[in-house]
Design an enzyme around this catalytic site. Sequence first.
Site, mmCIF file in Angstrom:
data_model
loop_
_atom_site.group_PDB
_atom_site.id
_atom_site.type_symbol
_atom_site.label_atom_id
_atom_site.label_comp_id
_atom_site.label_asym_id
_atom_site.label_seq_id
_atom_site.Cartn_x
_atom_site.Cartn_y
_atom_site.Cartn_z
ATOM 1 C CD GLU A 69 -4.796 -33.867 -12.965
ATOM 2 O OE1 GLU A 69 -5.852 -34.001 -13.590
ATOM 3 O OE2 GLU A 69 -4.739 -33.507 -11.773
ATOM 4 C CG ASP A 126 -19.105 -35.376 -4.821
ATOM 5 O OD1 ASP A 126 -18.197 -36.163 -5.137
ATOM 6 O OD2 ASP A 126 -19.386 -34.362 -5.485
ATOM 7 C CB SER A 140 -12.493 -37.312 -5.189
ATOM 8 O OG SER A 140 -11.754 -37.596 -6.352
ATOM 9 C CE LYS A 149 -8.112 -25.211 -6.724
ATOM 10 N NZ LYS A 149 -7.936 -26.006 -7.924
HETATM 11 N N1 PSU Z 1 -7.973 -30.183 -8.171
HETATM 12 C C1 PSU Z 1 -7.547 -29.063 -8.826
HETATM 13 N N2 PSU Z 1 -7.676 -28.984 -10.166
HETATM 14 C C2 PSU Z 1 -8.215 -30.017 -10.875
HETATM 15 C C3 PSU Z 1 -8.611 -31.198 -10.184
HETATM 16 C C4 PSU Z 1 -8.487 -31.213 -8.845
HETATM 17 O O1 PSU Z 1 -7.064 -28.169 -8.192
HETATM 18 O O2 PSU Z 1 -8.339 -29.897 -12.103
HETATM 19 C C5 PSU Z 1 -9.107 -32.376 -10.953
HETATM 20 C C6 PSU Z 1 -8.145 -33.557 -10.774
HETATM 21 O O3 PSU Z 1 -8.015 -34.207 -12.023
HETATM 22 C C7 PSU Z 1 -8.843 -34.448 -9.776
HETATM 23 C C8 PSU Z 1 -10.283 -34.209 -10.158
HETATM 24 O O4 PSU Z 1 -8.485 -35.795 -9.883
HETATM 25 O O5 PSU Z 1 -10.351 -32.813 -10.420
HETATM 26 C C9 PSU Z 1 -11.233 -34.632 -9.059
HETATM 27 O O6 PSU Z 1 -12.531 -34.609 -9.569
HETATM 28 P P1 PSU Z 1 -13.739 -35.201 -8.682
HETATM 29 O O7 PSU Z 1 -13.871 -34.269 -7.525
HETATM 30 O O8 PSU Z 1 -14.899 -35.164 -9.629
HETATM 31 O O9 PSU Z 1 -13.337 -36.582 -8.285
HETATM 32 MN MN MN Z 2 -17.302 -36.323 -7.119
#
Ligand code: PSU
Ligand code: MN
Length: 299
Positions: free
Chosen positions: A23, A136, A138, A157
Site C-alpha cells: 500500500e 468510525d 474503517s 493498532k
Molecule cells: N495502520 C498503520 N499505519 C497506517 C494505516 C493503518 O499502522 O498507515 C493506514 C492504512 O492505510 C489503513 C488506514 O488502511 O490507515 C486506515 O485508515 P482509516 O482508519 O481512516 O480507515
Molecule cells: Mn475512519
Amino acid sequence: MQITTATAVTQAYMRRQPLVALESTVIAHGLPYPQNVAVARAMEALVREHGAVPATIGVVAGVATVGLDDATLERFAQASDVRKLARRDIPLAIADGAYGATTVSATMALAHAAGIEVFATGGIGGVHRDARTSFDISADLTELAKTPVIVVCAGVKSILDLPATLEYLETVGVPVYGFGTSEFPAFYTAKSGLSVNCAADVATIARAWRAHRALGGGGMIIAVPPPPEFTLDPIEIEKHILQALAQAEAAGIRGQAVTPFLLSAVMRETSGESMRTNMALLENNARVAAAIAVALYAV
Ligand code: PSU
Ligand code: MN
C-alpha cells in the site's frame, strides 16, 4: 477504468511469478520522511529476495497504478498534495487527475482488479474506540468482507478497539489467522489477550485460502506478531495512546484524519520508538507475504 501496471509486474504475469501488493498510505500518511521511503524500498527488496515481485499501488495523476516507480515512491513520501484514498475515494481522484495514496481498502480493490492475491501492510484499520458514538469503523473491514485478497499485517493498532474489530471480522466472515500463534498481535506488541485461530505455516495458509475461495469468501487476515526485538511494553504504549486520543479529541479531529493524527501523536509520544517497531514489522510482513505468494503456486 484504465489500470497501469509497471513493466516488472507485466513480466511477472507472463512468467507466472508470484506477486505481492504493497500500500502507499503508510508511505504518504503513516510514517515521516525519509523513513517512509526507506521502508517502502526495503519492503520491495525483501519481497524480491523471497521470490516474489512487489507492486506498490497508488493513483498517479489520475491513473490507478500497480507498481509505482522509484521517483513516484519518493513523490508520495514527500509531497503534501497526495490524497488518502479509501475505496470510495478512488473515483474522484481519477476524475480529478489527482495523486492518491491507497489505504488497505483501496489497495485491496486495485490489487484484486489487477489479479494480485497477496498484500503486505503494517496494521489494518478497524473499529475505533469511540465507534459507539462516532460510528468510525474503517472501510478496510467492509473491503475485507468482500474482496478476495490475503492481507498480511501485524494485527490492529491498539489505538483501536481490538475486541470489537475481531467481532466485526467474525460477523462478516473474514478468517483471521495468527501466523504461528493463537494470540492476535496488537501491532506494537505480540500480546493482546485475544485468541485467533493459528495457521502453522505458509503451506497451511495456501490450502486454507483455496478452500475459502472455493466457498466464495472474500479477504483473509494473516496476523504476524512484530519481531520480538522491536516489541514495546503494552502498558507504556497504552499511556501514550490515551494521550494521543485526548489530543485528537481536543483538536476536534474527525473522519479520515483520525488515524494519521493518532499515528503521528503516538510516534511523538514515544520519541520514535514506535516508528522503529512500525518499520520492523512492515519489513517482516513483506517477507511473510512473499513466502505466502510463493506457496500459493504450490497448491
Ligand atoms: N495502520 C498503520 N499505519 C497506517 C494505516 C493503518 O499502522 O498507515 C493506514 C492504512 O492505510 C489503513 C488506514 O488502511 O490507515 C486506515 O485508515 P482509516 O482508519 O481512516 O480507515
Ligand atoms: Mn475512519
